[in-house]
Design a protein around this motif. Structure first.
Motif, short mmCIF file in Angstrom:
data_model
loop_
_atom_site.label_atom_id
_atom_site.label_comp_id
_atom_site.label_asym_id
_atom_site.label_seq_id
_atom_site.Cartn_x
_atom_site.Cartn_y
_atom_site.Cartn_z
N ARG A 1 118.55 73.42 -129.19
CA ARG A 1 118.35 72.77 -130.48
C ARG A 1 118.97 73.59 -131.60
NH1 ARG A 1 112.22 71.71 -129.17
NH2 ARG A 1 112.34 73.93 -129.48
N ILE A 2 119.20 74.86 -131.34
CA ILE A 2 119.78 75.76 -132.34
C ILE A 2 121.24 75.98 -132.01
CG2 ILE A 2 119.69 78.06 -133.35
CD1 ILE A 2 116.69 78.08 -132.60
N VAL A 3 122.10 75.72 -132.98
CA VAL A 3 123.53 75.95 -132.81
C VAL A 3 123.94 77.12 -133.69
CG1 VAL A 3 125.83 74.98 -133.13
CG2 VAL A 3 124.00 73.53 -132.25
N THR A 4 124.61 78.08 -133.11
CA THR A 4 125.12 79.23 -133.85
C THR A 4 126.63 79.13 -133.89
OG1 THR A 4 123.26 80.59 -133.09
CG2 THR A 4 125.21 81.75 -133.87
N ALA A 5 127.21 79.45 -135.05
CA ALA A 5 128.66 79.37 -135.19
C ALA A 5 129.20 80.62 -135.87
CB ALA A 5 129.06 78.14 -135.99
N GLN A 6 130.41 80.95 -135.51
CA GLN A 6 131.14 82.05 -136.14
C GLN A 6 132.52 81.52 -136.51
OE1 GLN A 6 131.13 85.10 -133.17
NE2 GLN A 6 128.95 85.51 -133.40
#
Length: 114
Positions: free
Chosen positions: A42-47
């Motif tokens: 449910r959690i999306v992390t982006a760089q």
């Protein structure tokens, strides 16, 4: 033939992961964003990394998060779009077209009509 008819998306699937490249006009690398889902998906992390003076990161960050969230995968989106003398309406049109390309890509991977 329209001014932005050369906007295009290329994709490579690397196992479960996806690498996408969107270019138009004078192709180059302006920004790259990678996103992945956390353990509960449910959690999306982006760089994001952007070449100084380029603005593609405004699109890559949002779009790669959408890809990762919708498909539950790690995705890398590289974008390089350059047309001389764009006005705000043309920039908006490019944004709409790139989002449409991503929506169609996601739908294709899912096997549904956009």
């Amino acid at each position: 033939m329209g001014r932005f008819d050369d906007l295009g998306l290329k994709a490579v699937q690397l196992g479960k992961d996806h690498l996408l490249v969107i270019t138009g006009g004078t192709a180059h690398i302006g920004a790259a964003s990678m996103a992945y889902t956390e353990a509960d998906e449910r959690i999306v992390t982006a760089q994001t990394a952007a070449v100084p003076g380029h603005k593609e990161h405004r699109l890559t960050d949002l779009l790669v998060r959408k890809i990762s969230r919708e498909l539950g995968i790690t995705a890398l989106l590289v974008m390089g779009i350059h047309y001389d003398g764009l006005d705000p309406e043309e920039i908006r049109e490019i944004s709409i077209q790139t989002e449409r390309m991503i929506d169609e890509y996601i739908a294709g991977v899912k096997g549904v009509n956009p």
